[in-house]
Design a protein around this motif. Sequence first.
Motif, PDB file in Angstrom:
ATOM      1  N   MET A 173       0.848  -1.170   0.000  1.00 19.47           N
ATOM      2  CA  MET A 173       0.000   0.000   0.000  1.00 19.47           C
ATOM      3  C   MET A 173       0.893   1.232   0.000  1.00 19.47           C
ATOM      4  O   MET A 173       1.915   1.268   0.681  1.00 19.47           O
ATOM      5  N   GLU A 174       0.482   2.205  -0.804  1.00 21.12           N
ATOM      6  CA  GLU A 174       1.228   3.449  -0.913  1.00 21.12           C
ATOM      7  C   GLU A 174       0.292   4.607  -0.606  1.00 21.12           C
ATOM      8  O   GLU A 174      -0.900   4.410  -0.383  1.00 21.12           O
ATOM      9  N   LEU A 175       0.846   5.800  -0.608  1.00 19.97           N
ATOM     10  CA  LEU A 175       0.001   6.965  -0.449  1.00 19.97           C
ATOM     11  C   LEU A 175       0.375   7.991  -1.490  1.00 19.97           C
ATOM     12  O   LEU A 175       1.433   7.933  -2.103  1.00 19.97           O
ATOM     13  N   ILE A 176      -0.528   8.933  -1.694  1.00 21.52           N
ATOM     14  CA  ILE A 176      -0.283  10.017  -2.634  1.00 21.52           C
ATOM     15  C   ILE A 176      -0.779  11.299  -1.990  1.00 21.52           C
ATOM     16  O   ILE A 176      -1.869  11.335  -1.405  1.00 21.52           O
ATOM     17  N   VAL A 177       0.060  12.345  -2.068  1.00 24.93           N
ATOM     18  CA  VAL A 177      -0.249  13.602  -1.393  1.00 24.93           C
ATOM     19  C   VAL A 177       0.430  14.759  -2.132  1.00 24.93           C
ATOM     20  O   VAL A 177       1.474  14.574  -2.746  1.00 24.93           O
ATOM     21  N   ALA A 178      -0.184  15.920  -2.075  1.00 24.06           N
ATOM     22  CA  ALA A 178       0.436  17.156  -2.554  1.00 24.06           C
ATOM     23  C   ALA A 178       0.722  18.002  -1.323  1.00 24.06           C
ATOM     24  O   ALA A 178      -0.163  18.194  -0.481  1.00 24.06           O
ATOM     25  N   VAL A 179       1.970  18.471  -1.201  1.00 19.44           N
ATOM     26  CA  VAL A 179       2.370  19.270  -0.042  1.00 19.44           C
ATOM     27  C   VAL A 179       2.921  20.619  -0.507  1.00 19.44           C
ATOM     28  O   VAL A 179       3.444  20.737  -1.611  1.00 19.44           O
ATOM     29  N   TYR A 180       2.784  21.595   0.379  1.00 21.96           N
ATOM     30  CA  TYR A 180       3.364  22.910   0.129  1.00 21.96           C
ATOM     31  C   TYR A 180       4.764  22.950   0.723  1.00 21.96           C
ATOM     32  O   TYR A 180       5.221  21.980   1.328  1.00 21.96           O
ATOM     33  N   ALA A 181       5.446  24.059   0.576  1.00 20.56           N
ATOM     34  CA  ALA A 181       6.836  24.177   1.026  1.00 20.56           C
ATOM     35  C   ALA A 181       6.993  23.865   2.511  1.00 20.56           C
ATOM     36  O   ALA A 181       8.043  23.380   2.937  1.00 20.56           O
ATOM     37  N   ASP A 182       5.958  24.121   3.317  1.00 23.85           N
ATOM     38  CA  ASP A 182       6.005  23.850   4.762  1.00 23.85           C
ATOM     39  C   ASP A 182       5.358  22.511   5.118  1.00 23.85           C
ATOM     40  O   ASP A 182       5.075  22.248   6.271  1.00 23.85           O
ATOM     41  N   TRP A 183       5.097  21.674   4.123  1.00 21.50           N
ATOM     42  CA  TRP A 183       4.447  20.373   4.255  1.00 21.50           C
ATOM     43  C   TRP A 183       2.983  20.509   4.662  1.00 21.50           C
ATOM     44  O   TRP A 183       2.365  19.562   5.120  1.00 21.50           O
ATOM     45  N   GLY A 184       2.424  21.696   4.479  1.00 22.74           N
ATOM     46  CA  GLY A 184       0.984  21.872   4.651  1.00 22.74           C
ATOM     47  C   GLY A 184       0.265  21.158   3.521  1.00 22.74           C
ATOM     48  O   GLY A 184       0.797  21.038   2.406  1.00 22.74           O
ATOM     49  N   ILE A 185      -0.959  20.669   3.806  1.00 24.07           N
ATOM     50  CA  ILE A 185      -1.729  19.979   2.760  1.00 24.07           C
ATOM     51  C   ILE A 185      -3.122  20.554   2.575  1.00 24.07           C
ATOM     52  O   ILE A 185      -3.809  20.177   1.633  1.00 24.07           O
ATOM     53  N   GLY A 186      -3.546  21.450   3.459  1.00 20.37           N
ATOM     54  CA  GLY A 186      -4.889  21.970   3.270  1.00 20.37           C
ATOM     55  C   GLY A 186      -5.327  22.915   4.359  1.00 20.37           C
ATOM     56  O   GLY A 186      -4.666  23.078   5.383  1.00 20.37           O
ATOM     57  N   LYS A 187      -6.458  23.541   4.097  1.00 19.59           N
ATOM     58  CA  LYS A 187      -7.078  24.448   5.055  1.00 19.59           C
ATOM     59  C   LYS A 187      -8.587  24.301   4.939  1.00 19.59           C
ATOM     60  O   LYS A 187      -9.125  24.281   3.836  1.00 19.59           O
ATOM     61  N   ASP A 188      -9.241  24.179   6.066  1.00 24.71           N
ATOM     62  CA  ASP A 188     -10.709  24.060   6.102  1.00 24.71           C
ATOM     63  C   ASP A 188     -11.216  22.904   5.244  1.00 24.71           C
ATOM     64  O   ASP A 188     -12.237  23.010   4.570  1.00 24.71           O
ATOM     65  N   GLY A 189     -10.473  21.792   5.223  1.00 30.01           N
ATOM     66  CA  GLY A 189     -10.926  20.597   4.531  1.00 30.01           C
ATOM     67  C   GLY A 189     -10.729  20.583   3.033  1.00 30.01           C
ATOM     68  O   GLY A 189     -11.231  19.691   2.349  1.00 30.01           O
ATOM     69  N   THR A 190      -9.981  21.529   2.482  1.00 27.72           N
ATOM     70  CA  THR A 190      -9.737  21.539   1.040  1.00 27.72           C
ATOM     71  C   THR A 190      -8.311  22.024   0.769  1.00 27.72           C
ATOM     72  O   THR A 190      -7.626  22.502   1.669  1.00 27.72           O
ATOM     73  N   GLN A 191      -7.881  21.909  -0.477  1.00 18.17           N
ATOM     74  CA  GLN A 191      -6.547  22.362  -0.868  1.00 18.17           C
ATOM     75  C   GLN A 191      -6.627  23.805  -1.359  1.00 18.17           C
ATOM     76  O   GLN A 191      -7.316  24.072  -2.352  1.00 18.17           O
ATOM     77  N   PRO A 192      -5.907  24.731  -0.708  1.00 16.65           N
ATOM     78  CA  PRO A 192      -5.955  26.132  -1.152  1.00 16.65           C
ATOM     79  C   PRO A 192      -5.339  26.342  -2.537  1.00 16.65           C
ATOM     80  O   PRO A 192      -5.777  27.212  -3.279  1.00 16.65           O
ATOM     81  N   VAL A 193      -4.320  25.568  -2.873  1.00 17.37           N
ATOM     82  CA  VAL A 193      -3.656  25.700  -4.172  1.00 17.37           C
ATOM     83  C   VAL A 193      -3.579  24.315  -4.799  1.00 17.37           C
ATOM     84  O   VAL A 193      -3.124  23.360  -4.162  1.00 17.37           O
ATOM     85  N   THR A 194      -4.038  24.204  -6.036  1.00 24.08           N
ATOM     86  CA  THR A 194      -3.931  22.946  -6.769  1.00 24.08           C
ATOM     87  C   THR A 194      -3.321  23.215  -8.141  1.00 24.08           C
ATOM     88  O   THR A 194      -3.427  24.323  -8.666  1.00 24.08           O
ATOM     89  N   LEU A 195      -2.693  22.206  -8.687  1.00 22.17           N
ATOM     90  CA  LEU A 195      -2.107  22.302 -10.024  1.00 22.17           C
ATOM     91  C   LEU A 195      -2.712  21.221 -10.912  1.00 22.17           C
ATOM     92  O   LEU A 195      -2.902  20.085 -10.472  1.00 22.17           O
ATOM     93  N   ALA A 196      -2.978  21.570 -12.143  1.00 20.58           N
ATOM     94  CA  ALA A 196      -3.535  20.611 -13.098  1.00 20.58           C
ATOM     95  C   ALA A 196      -2.594  19.419 -13.281  1.00 20.58           C
ATOM     96  O   ALA A 196      -3.050  18.276 -13.411  1.00 20.58           O
TER      97      ALA A 196
END
Length: 161
Positions: free
Chosen positions: A1-24
């Motif tokens: 089993m693996e995982l997949i995640v998008a992180v910001y420079a500070d390893w943040g992943i979201g705010k208020d249950g969603t991603q503030p910045v996403t890339l196509a």
Amino acid sequence: MELIVAVYADWGIGKDGTQPVTLAADRQFFREITRGAMVIVGRRTAEDFPGGKPLPGRVNVLLSRSGEPRPGFLVCGSPVEAASLAARAQSAFVIGGGSVYRQMLPLCSGAYVTKLHCAPVSDTFFPDLDADPQWRMAEILCSGVENGIAYEICRYERVEN
């Protein structure tokens, strides 16, 4: 089993249950790598899916302490139960959110991490795998710039003890 995640420079992943910045590019990579796989998700992240519906073309597993049924999802009450299901799948990915990542990370052998070189305000963070001696970056799969934001998609693997 693996995982997949998008992180910001500070390893943040979201705010208020969603991603503030996403890339196509990250969304496209996610669709390609998880197509046909089992995905393990928490309630808040599932609610953030388009229309709150399960992701098409995947076996959707909801990790939930309540065990309340949800249409289109297999419901597991514990990380061990979810990992047992994942062991029988051809491929399985933990896809969030923060609480599910924390519970399932010790059970994962690999991770796909999209690193976005920006730091929007986050209230949820992913463990910094670069600082964790149990993990090592195996390779950078691709990199680029989208909407002025540099990124790399990296593959990490658990270090054998």
